[in-house]
Design a protein around this motif. Structure first.
Motif, PDB file in Angstrom:
ATOM      1  N   ARG A 102       4.610   5.362   8.710  1.00 16.84           N
ATOM      2  CA  ARG A 102       3.897   5.506   7.436  1.00 16.84           C
ATOM      3  C   ARG A 102       2.895   6.662   7.409  1.00 16.84           C
ATOM      4  O   ARG A 102       2.868   7.425   6.442  1.00 16.84           O
ATOM      5  N   PRO A 103       2.020   6.831   8.403  1.00 20.31           N
ATOM      6  CA  PRO A 103       1.015   7.903   8.301  1.00 20.31           C
ATOM      7  C   PRO A 103       1.627   9.295   8.199  1.00 20.31           C
ATOM      8  O   PRO A 103       1.279  10.067   7.294  1.00 20.31           O
ATOM      9  N   LEU A 104       2.545   9.625   9.119  1.00 15.43           N
ATOM     10  CA  LEU A 104       3.139  10.955   9.106  1.00 15.43           C
ATOM     11  C   LEU A 104       4.013  11.156   7.873  1.00 15.43           C
ATOM     12  O   LEU A 104       4.006  12.236   7.262  1.00 15.43           O
ATOM     13  N   SER A 105       4.742  10.129   7.489  1.00 19.10           N
ATOM     14  CA  SER A 105       5.580  10.237   6.291  1.00 19.10           C
ATOM     15  C   SER A 105       4.716  10.454   5.057  1.00 19.10           C
ATOM     16  O   SER A 105       5.091  11.214   4.152  1.00 19.10           O
ATOM     17  N   GLY A 106       3.562   9.795   5.014  1.00 22.89           N
ATOM     18  CA  GLY A 106       2.646  10.009   3.893  1.00 22.89           C
ATOM     19  C   GLY A 106       2.156  11.440   3.825  1.00 22.89           C
ATOM     20  O   GLY A 106       2.033  12.013   2.732  1.00 22.89           O
ATOM     21  N   GLU A 143      14.647  13.699   6.972  1.00 22.44           N
ATOM     22  CA  GLU A 143      13.435  12.884   7.098  1.00 22.44           C
ATOM     23  C   GLU A 143      12.182  13.616   6.642  1.00 22.44           C
ATOM     24  O   GLU A 143      11.153  12.994   6.407  1.00 22.44           O
ATOM     25  N   TYR A 144      12.277  14.945   6.504  1.00 31.24           N
ATOM     26  CA  TYR A 144      11.138  15.727   6.036  1.00 31.24           C
ATOM     27  C   TYR A 144      11.204  16.009   4.538  1.00 31.24           C
ATOM     28  O   TYR A 144      10.345  16.718   4.013  1.00 31.24           O
ATOM     29  N   LEU A 145      12.198  15.472   3.863  1.00 28.40           N
ATOM     30  CA  LEU A 145      12.283  15.592   2.417  1.00 28.40           C
ATOM     31  C   LEU A 145      11.456  14.486   1.764  1.00 28.40           C
ATOM     32  O   LEU A 145      11.255  13.422   2.360  1.00 28.40           O
ATOM     33  N   PRO A 146      10.978  14.702   0.552  1.00 29.46           N
ATOM     34  CA  PRO A 146      10.073  13.712  -0.058  1.00 29.46           C
ATOM     35  C   PRO A 146      10.716  12.353  -0.281  1.00 29.46           C
ATOM     36  O   PRO A 146      10.026  11.329  -0.221  1.00 29.46           O
ATOM     37  N   LEU A 185       0.831  -1.208   0.000  1.00 27.55           N
ATOM     38  CA  LEU A 185       0.000   0.000   0.000  1.00 27.55           C
ATOM     39  C   LEU A 185       0.863   1.255   0.000  1.00 27.55           C
ATOM     40  O   LEU A 185       0.554   2.233  -0.693  1.00 27.55           O
ATOM     41  N   GLY A 186       1.962   1.229   0.768  1.00 27.52           N
ATOM     42  CA  GLY A 186       2.857   2.381   0.787  1.00 27.52           C
ATOM     43  C   GLY A 186       3.469   2.648  -0.575  1.00 27.52           C
ATOM     44  O   GLY A 186       3.576   3.804  -1.012  1.00 27.52           O
ATOM     45  N   ILE A 187       3.853   1.581  -1.286  1.00 27.14           N
ATOM     46  CA  ILE A 187       4.390   1.737  -2.634  1.00 27.14           C
ATOM     47  C   ILE A 187       3.329   2.311  -3.569  1.00 27.14           C
ATOM     48  O   ILE A 187       3.597   3.222  -4.363  1.00 27.14           O
ATOM     49  N   ALA A 188       2.114   1.774  -3.469  1.00 30.19           N
ATOM     50  CA  ALA A 188       1.030   2.206  -4.356  1.00 30.19           C
ATOM     51  C   ALA A 188       0.671   3.668  -4.140  1.00 30.19           C
ATOM     52  O   ALA A 188       0.253   4.358  -5.082  1.00 30.19           O
ATOM     53  N   LEU A 189       0.808   4.182  -2.921  1.00 31.68           N
ATOM     54  CA  LEU A 189       0.473   5.577  -2.639  1.00 31.68           C
ATOM     55  C   LEU A 189       1.642   6.522  -2.918  1.00 31.68           C
ATOM     56  O   LEU A 189       1.436   7.676  -3.315  1.00 31.68           O
ATOM     57  N   TYR A 190       2.852   6.033  -2.712  1.00 33.67           N
ATOM     58  CA  TYR A 190       4.016   6.901  -2.907  1.00 33.67           C
ATOM     59  C   TYR A 190       4.244   7.230  -4.376  1.00 33.67           C
ATOM     60  O   TYR A 190       4.541   8.380  -4.723  1.00 33.67           O
ATOM     61  N   LEU A 191       4.093   6.250  -5.249  1.00 34.30           N
ATOM     62  CA  LEU A 191       4.417   6.478  -6.662  1.00 34.30           C
ATOM     63  C   LEU A 191       3.538   7.549  -7.318  1.00 34.30           C
ATOM     64  O   LEU A 191       4.068   8.400  -8.043  1.00 34.30           O
ATOM     65  N   PRO A 192       2.219   7.565  -7.123  1.00 34.92           N
ATOM     66  CA  PRO A 192       1.442   8.664  -7.729  1.00 34.92           C
ATOM     67  C   PRO A 192       1.766  10.024  -7.132  1.00 34.92           C
ATOM     68  O   PRO A 192       1.776  11.033  -7.849  1.00 34.92           O
ATOM     69  N   LEU A 193       2.042  10.070  -5.835  1.00 32.04           N
ATOM     70  CA  LEU A 193       2.420  11.342  -5.226  1.00 32.04           C
ATOM     71  C   LEU A 193       3.741  11.840  -5.809  1.00 32.04           C
ATOM     72  O   LEU A 193       3.892  13.031  -6.104  1.00 32.04           O
ATOM     73  N   ALA A 209      10.073   5.941   3.965  1.00 29.66           N
ATOM     74  CA  ALA A 209       9.393   5.558   5.204  1.00 29.66           C
ATOM     75  C   ALA A 209       7.961   5.112   4.938  1.00 29.66           C
ATOM     76  O   ALA A 209       7.432   4.241   5.639  1.00 29.66           O
ATOM     77  N   MET A 210       7.316   5.699   3.936  1.00 31.59           N
ATOM     78  CA  MET A 210       5.977   5.243   3.558  1.00 31.59           C
ATOM     79  C   MET A 210       5.989   3.770   3.150  1.00 31.59           C
ATOM     80  O   MET A 210       5.057   3.019   3.437  1.00 31.59           O
ATOM     81  N   MET A 211       7.059   3.370   2.484  1.00 30.50           N
ATOM     82  CA  MET A 211       7.126   2.014   1.952  1.00 30.50           C
ATOM     83  C   MET A 211       7.653   0.997   2.948  1.00 30.50           C
ATOM     84  O   MET A 211       7.153  -0.130   3.023  1.00 30.50           O
ATOM     85  N   ASN A 212       8.675   1.379   3.734  1.00 30.04           N
ATOM     86  CA  ASN A 212       9.275   0.393   4.645  1.00 30.04           C
ATOM     87  C   ASN A 212       8.937   0.611   6.113  1.00 30.04           C
ATOM     88  O   ASN A 212       9.365  -0.162   6.973  1.00 30.04           O
ATOM     89  N   GLY A 213       8.197   1.678   6.409  1.00 30.51           N
ATOM     90  CA  GLY A 213       7.758   1.892   7.786  1.00 30.51           C
ATOM     91  C   GLY A 213       8.772   2.541   8.697  1.00 30.51           C
ATOM     92  O   GLY A 213       8.551   2.624   9.907  1.00 30.51           O
TER      93      GLY A 213
END
Length: 289
Positions: free
Chosen positions: A261-265, A243-246, A192-200, A252-256
């Motif tokens: 994940r939530p805050l990194s997203g 850690e605040y860079l995209p 799910l993290g991979i799926a959300l990170y790539l479009p962003l 972190a979205m992908m590997n936790g």
């Protein structure tokens, strides 16, 4: 007088609508065009246009295919390395979990294909001059940008789901008994993290493409933001800033890791919205010459 009389007679004959034989003649009036059908224009029409443009260029297919190839190659190299070290009895053999390997393959390799595709979605029109035609047919520049986002983001979401699931499956098979244990929730969260990170990431890159108006410049800026800064900042005791860079937040979205994940997203989402807003303002105020 004779010309005027003949003209008047011709007009009366036309109005009467009769032939010389005395039979009535049907006069066809031009058919009035009705109101435009839903979907013929507006945002829906712009999205349809962008959808056709997106899939009609070879760069889209080559970039997506490159992403798949890099995912397969990255996971394979990690799996072979792990198995080789264990087979040779290396005391400090590399061991990790399948979700982590999948996230690393996407983060280090595939994300660059996605970023390049996001940039090319707009810069290809600048390089060929077709951006002028685009803005003639769709004068509302905010609608143009939104239509591109509405095409790019869903495609990357599906691409991320497929690629994330594929990377996880290959990692499980490749690592085999040498992989660390992991929970089912961790596997789901990684995909799910991979799926959300790539479009962003793709939309973030699209915004940079609008701002830079050239593929080379936009890709160079992406390289600095996603790779150079995360390497340099920890070296000067600014790891928390990185850690605040995209890039780091996306990992972190992908590997936790990182902030979770939530805050990194939310951090990646903030960068994406900032890029899209800046692109909208720049595209709206700057003339295309």
């Amino acid at each position: 007088m004779t010309g005027q009389t003949r003209t008047g007679q011709t007009g009366q004959a036309g109005q009467a609508g009769r032939t010389r034989s005395g039979q009535a003649m049907t006069v066809r009036t031009p058919r009035r065009l009705g109101p435009p059908r839903p979907g013929d224009g507006g945002l829906t029409g712009a999205v349809r246009s962008e959808w056709v443009k997106f899939w009609s260029v070879q760069s889209t297919w080559w970039t997506l295919a490159s992403g798949v190839a890099l995912m397969i190659g990255g996971v394979t190299i990690a799996a072979v390395s792990t198995r080789s070290q264990h087979a040779q009895g290396v005391p400090e053999a590399f061991t990790t979990s399948a979700p982590f390997v999948a996230a690393q393959a996407i983060g280090y390799l595939v994300q660059w294909c996605v970023a390049v595709l996001g940039v090319l979605t707009i810069t290809s029109e600048y390089s060929t001059g077709t951006i002028r035609s685009t803005l003639v047919w769709v004068p509302d520049r905010g609608r143009v940008l939104l239509a591109k986002i509405l095409v790019l983001a869903p495609v990357m979401l599906v691409f991320g789901l497929v690629l994330g699931a594929g990377a996880l499956g290959l990692s499980i098979v490749g690592l085999g008994e040498y992989g660390d244990s992991y929970s089912t929730d961790d596997a789901y969260d990684t995909v799910l993290g991979i799926a959300l990170y790539l479009p962003l990431l793709a939309v973030f890159a699209l915004g940079l493409g609008v701002l830079m108006r050239g593929a080379a410049g936009a890709i160079a800026v992406l390289f600095v933001i996603l790779l150079i800064f995360p390497i340099m900042l920890p070296a000067v005791n600014l790891a928390q800033v990185a850690e605040y860079l995209p890039g780091d937040a996306g990992a972190a979205m992908m590997n936790g890791g990182g902030h979770g994940r939530p805050l990194s997203g939310l951090i990646v989402l903030g960068w994406t919205l900032l890029s899209a807003l800046a692109a909208h303002l720049w595209l709206k105020r700057r003339d295309i010459t």
